[in-house]
Every structure is written in C-alpha cells, then in structure tokens.
Design a protein around this motif. Structure first.
Motif, PDB file in Angstrom:
ATOM      1  N   THR A 134      -1.936  -6.373   0.924  1.00  6.02           N
ATOM      2  CA  THR A 134      -3.058  -5.503   0.571  1.00  6.02           C
ATOM      3  C   THR A 134      -3.228  -4.399   1.620  1.00  6.02           C
ATOM      4  OG1 THR A 134      -5.366  -5.503  -0.136  1.00  6.02           O
ATOM      5  CG2 THR A 134      -4.813  -6.976   1.690  1.00  6.02           C
ATOM      6  N   SER A 135      -3.927  -3.336   1.254  1.00  7.19           N
ATOM      7  CA  SER A 135      -4.069  -2.178   2.157  1.00  7.19           C
ATOM      8  C   SER A 135      -4.666  -2.585   3.493  1.00  7.19           C
ATOM      9  CB  SER A 135      -4.991  -1.131   1.540  1.00  7.19           C
ATOM     10  OG  SER A 135      -4.675  -0.926   0.216  1.00  7.19           O
ATOM     11  N   ALA A 157      -8.152   5.887   0.985  1.00  3.99           N
ATOM     12  CA  ALA A 157      -8.356   5.561   2.400  1.00  3.99           C
ATOM     13  C   ALA A 157      -9.050   4.217   2.556  1.00  3.99           C
ATOM     14  CB  ALA A 157      -9.193   6.640   3.072  1.00  3.99           C
ATOM     15  N   ILE A 158      -8.725   3.582   3.681  1.00  2.00           N
ATOM     16  CA  ILE A 158      -9.430   2.378   4.119  1.00  2.00           C
ATOM     17  C   ILE A 158     -10.349   2.806   5.263  1.00  2.00           C
ATOM     18  CG2 ILE A 158      -9.040   0.315   5.545  1.00  2.00           C
ATOM     19  CD1 ILE A 158      -8.441  -0.474   2.859  1.00  2.00           C
ATOM     20  N   GLY A 177      -2.226   5.527   4.041  1.00  4.93           N
ATOM     21  CA  GLY A 177      -1.530   4.729   5.051  1.00  4.93           C
ATOM     22  C   GLY A 177      -0.123   4.320   4.620  1.00  4.93           C
ATOM     23  N   ILE A 226      -6.725  -8.106  -5.334  1.00  2.96           N
ATOM     24  CA  ILE A 226      -7.717  -7.530  -4.422  1.00  2.96           C
ATOM     25  C   ILE A 226      -8.047  -6.146  -4.943  1.00  2.96           C
ATOM     26  CG2 ILE A 226      -8.216  -6.812  -2.051  1.00  2.96           C
ATOM     27  CD1 ILE A 226      -6.622  -9.190  -1.118  1.00  2.96           C
ATOM     28  N   PHE A 227      -9.195  -6.014  -5.562  1.00  2.00           N
ATOM     29  CA  PHE A 227      -9.629  -4.774  -6.213  1.00  2.00           C
ATOM     30  C   PHE A 227      -8.525  -4.229  -7.122  1.00  2.00           C
ATOM     31  CE2 PHE A 227     -11.915  -4.620  -1.990  1.00  2.00           C
ATOM     32  CZ  PHE A 227     -13.096  -5.139  -2.488  1.00  2.00           C
ATOM     33  N   MET A 254     -12.138   1.945  -1.249  1.00  2.00           N
ATOM     34  CA  MET A 254     -12.721   2.897  -2.208  1.00  2.00           C
ATOM     35  C   MET A 254     -14.067   3.435  -1.723  1.00  2.00           C
ATOM     36  SD  MET A 254     -11.791   0.901  -5.748  1.00  2.00           S
ATOM     37  CE  MET A 254     -12.016  -0.756  -5.142  1.00  2.00           C
ATOM     38  N   GLY A 262      -0.534  -1.391  -6.977  1.00  2.00           N
ATOM     39  CA  GLY A 262      -0.659  -1.071  -5.551  1.00  2.00           C
ATOM     40  C   GLY A 262      -1.303  -2.225  -4.795  1.00  2.00           C
ATOM     41  N   GLY A 263      -0.859  -2.472  -3.570  1.00  2.00           N
ATOM     42  CA  GLY A 263      -1.454  -3.526  -2.747  1.00  2.00           C
ATOM     43  C   GLY A 263      -1.227  -4.895  -3.343  1.00  2.00           C
ATOM     44  N   ASP A 264      -2.300  -5.661  -3.477  1.00  2.00           N
ATOM     45  CA  ASP A 264      -2.246  -6.994  -4.088  1.00  2.00           C
ATOM     46  C   ASP A 264      -2.949  -6.938  -5.450  1.00  2.00           C
ATOM     47  OD1 ASP A 264      -1.950 -10.118  -3.543  1.00  2.00           O
ATOM     48  OD2 ASP A 264      -3.871  -9.747  -4.542  1.00  2.00           O
ATOM     49  N   PRO A 324       0.782  -1.245   0.000  1.00  2.23           N
ATOM     50  CA  PRO A 324       0.000   0.000   0.000  1.00  2.23           C
ATOM     51  C   PRO A 324       0.810   1.291   0.000  1.00  2.23           C
ATOM     52  CG  PRO A 324      -0.038  -1.023   2.159  1.00  2.23           C
ATOM     53  CD  PRO A 324       0.723  -1.963   1.271  1.00  2.23           C
TER      54      PRO A 324
END
Ligand SMILES: C[S@@+](CC[C@H](N)C(=O)[O-])C[C@H]1O[C@@H](n2cnc3c(N)ncnc32)[C@H](O)[C@@H]1O
Length: 297
Positions: free
Chosen positions: A122-123, A228-229, A200, A97-98, A171, A92-94, A17
């Motif tokens: 992932t985030s 943001a999460i 983050g 995953i989205f 998201m 970004g992230g994985d 992330p």
C-alpha cells in the motif's frame, strides 16, 4: 453462463503505489498468466508492459466520465470471468486499502465467479519508507493511525486528531484546509511537522516538509499534488535528507534502470528516470519542496 461453461478465475491484484520494484512475485506470476487485465489509472505503464499477451481494459479512463462507475467495473469483471477467461483486476496499492476490493469480490461471489486476492504494497509503506518517514520508532512512536481525507466530516477529522501519534491521510489533498483547521481546533500544535509525498515512487515524486498550519498553503494548487500521502506528526529522517543526491532526478537516455549504476544513484538519494525524446529533463522534476511561509493574519 450456461451449465456446461466453466467460469474463469478473477484475481484481484495489488500493483503497489507506482514503483515497479514494489510488485510482488505473486502479482507478477498472476499477470504472466492473465488473458485480460482490468486496471485503473494509478497503475504505472511499466507494470502493464509485463502483460503483452493480455487484453487490457482501462477502467480509469473509459469515455463515460473521468472515473468508471463501480457497478460498471463489477459488471466487466463478472462478464470476463463468466466467459472463462483468466482475469486480473489490477489495482493501485493494495486492493483492500481504500481500494473498493470488497465490492468487487461481493459482485463476483453473487455471480458465482471464483476469485482470489493477491495483496499489494500500500502507498503508506511503499511510499513513506523510501521517502525517509518512519511511522514507528522503538521506544518513541509505538503506533500510527490511518484515515481517508475524502468524504470525512469535521467531527471525524477531530476524532482522528485525538490519536496520540502520527496520523496518515490518504486522499487528503483536496481537504487539506479542513484537516488543518480541525486538527488545530482539536488541540494539535499548529507547528506540528507534516510530510507530504506526491506521486511517490515515480520520477515525478515530490516530497515536502511543512507544518500543520502551513499545509493548506502548500497544497493550495491541489492538482499539482495528487495523488499524495500526508503524514501529520512525523518528519523525514536526517539520514535520508543528508544523502548528496536527495531531491534529484538522474535522467538516463539509454541503459537500464535495473542496473548497478541506477542502484548506486538510488543509494545516494536520487530517482533514476528514463529521458523521453522531446521532453526536457526538468519535466522530471522531483523536488524536496521548500518550507512554506504562513501569511500573517
Ligand atoms: C483510492 S486510494 C487507493 C489506495 C491504494 N489502494 C493503496 O493501497 O495505496 C488513492 C490514494 O492513495 C494514495 N496514493 C496512491 N498512489 C500514491 C503514490 N504513488 N504516492 C502517494 N500517494 C499515493 C493517495 O493518498 C491517493 O489519494
């Protein structure tokens, strides 16, 4: 591709992330061997700096629109792979995953270009743990749900609200008002705790604790809060909030952020960041945002 040409390999790599420490060893190895890196704009500059030998193609910022069309990205991956190059698709992230990873591997498969995938942090776990949000607690919280706030209908929001535990929203900043309204309408408490972690793992991280009812007020200026999460039904652990430098940025004008001093500051709750010439230290404001008052109806 002619019959004699051998395609390269396209490797979908999760970059995590934002914090370069969350890159996997496998990802770093793949980056070290890349001829070309096709990356989106959630990937941080420190990670891209690990690949000075490679050509970089930024598919988050090409001049034909804010976001590059997925078909265009697929076409770039197929083209570069077909040229026999060692391609890293850095996401970004994985990637799964989205991350639209499935569409990319499908395009590569259809074009006969070999691919592999290296998972990323992932985030959800990369950002929340460091911010002090535990999604599970032995004997208390045995699970959690995850959904995308983008493109979901009111009925879908209500069905996620029915989950009996913490719900994590990717998201979700732009649909915060609808999420709050539908979750409360579905029976979740207006005063239920909510944590938001924006940007983050970067020096501009902002962590806010609020309530389901106050969430839309907190995120009213959406541009200030992305990416943001959002976690509904969880709070930051006391042990994190009690650290003396929680919510502070330690600006380094020299020296390494990969050092014992930087680690000591991290253990006290601070985020070490490099000072940038001509940019004031407050530009790195990491805040633990104050609780937001809900205006009376
Ligand atoms: C298109 S999705 C990509 C998710 C990514 N594949 C992953 O596994 O984390 C973008 C969303 O991921 C989350 N996100 C990505 N980076 C983040 C970060 N540094 N801090 C907080 N949330 C982040 C946000 O919810 C953002 O809207």
């Amino acid at each position: 591709m002619t019959q004699n040409e051998k395609p390269g390999i396209v490797t979908l790599v999760g970059a995590g992330p934002g914090d370069p420490d969350l890159l996997t060893v496998g990802a770093a190895r793949a980056l070290g061997r890349a001829d070309v890196v096709v990356h989106d704009n959630l990937v941080c500059p420190e990670i891209l700096a690990l690949t000075p030998q490679a050509e970089h193609i930024d598919v988050g910022k090409l001049p034909f629109g804010k976001q590059t069309a997925q078909e265009t990205i697929n076409g770039i991956l197929v083209r570069e792979g077909s040229l026999g190059r060692n391609v890293v698709r850095l996401k970004g992230g994985d990637p799964f995953i989205f991350g639209r990873g499935t569409e990319e591997v499908e395009a590569l498969h259809n074009a006969g270009v070999p691919f592999r995938v290296i998972a990323g942090v992932t985030s959800l776990n990369g950002v929340l743990g460091a911010a002090g949000v535990a999604l599970t607690t032995r004997g208390l919280k045995r699970g959690f749900a995850v959904f995308s706030g983008a493109g979901s209908s009111a009925a879908e929001f209500r069905s996620w609200a029915a989950y009996p535990g913490p719900v994590v929203v990717y998201m979700g900043v732009h649909s915060a008002a609808e999420i709050s309204r539908e979750f409360i309408a579905a029976g979740r408490e207006a005063a239920e705790p909510v944590v938001v972690v924006a940007r983050g793992g970067t020096p501009r991280e902002t962590i806010a604790e609020t309530t389901l009812e106050a969430l839309p007020v907190l995120l009213a200026n959406a541009a200030e809060w992305t990416p943001a999460i959002i976690v509904i039904g969880a709070s930051r652990e006391h042990a994190f909030k009690a650290r003396p430098l929680d919510g502070k940025v330690a600006v380094f004008s020299g020296g390494s952020l990969d050092s014992p001093v930087a680690d000591e500051l991290r253990a006290l709750g601070a985020i070490p960041a490099r000072g940038v010439k001509h940019e004031p230290a407050h530009a790195f404001a990491r805040e633990v945002a104050a609780p937001v008052e809900v205006p009376k109806q």
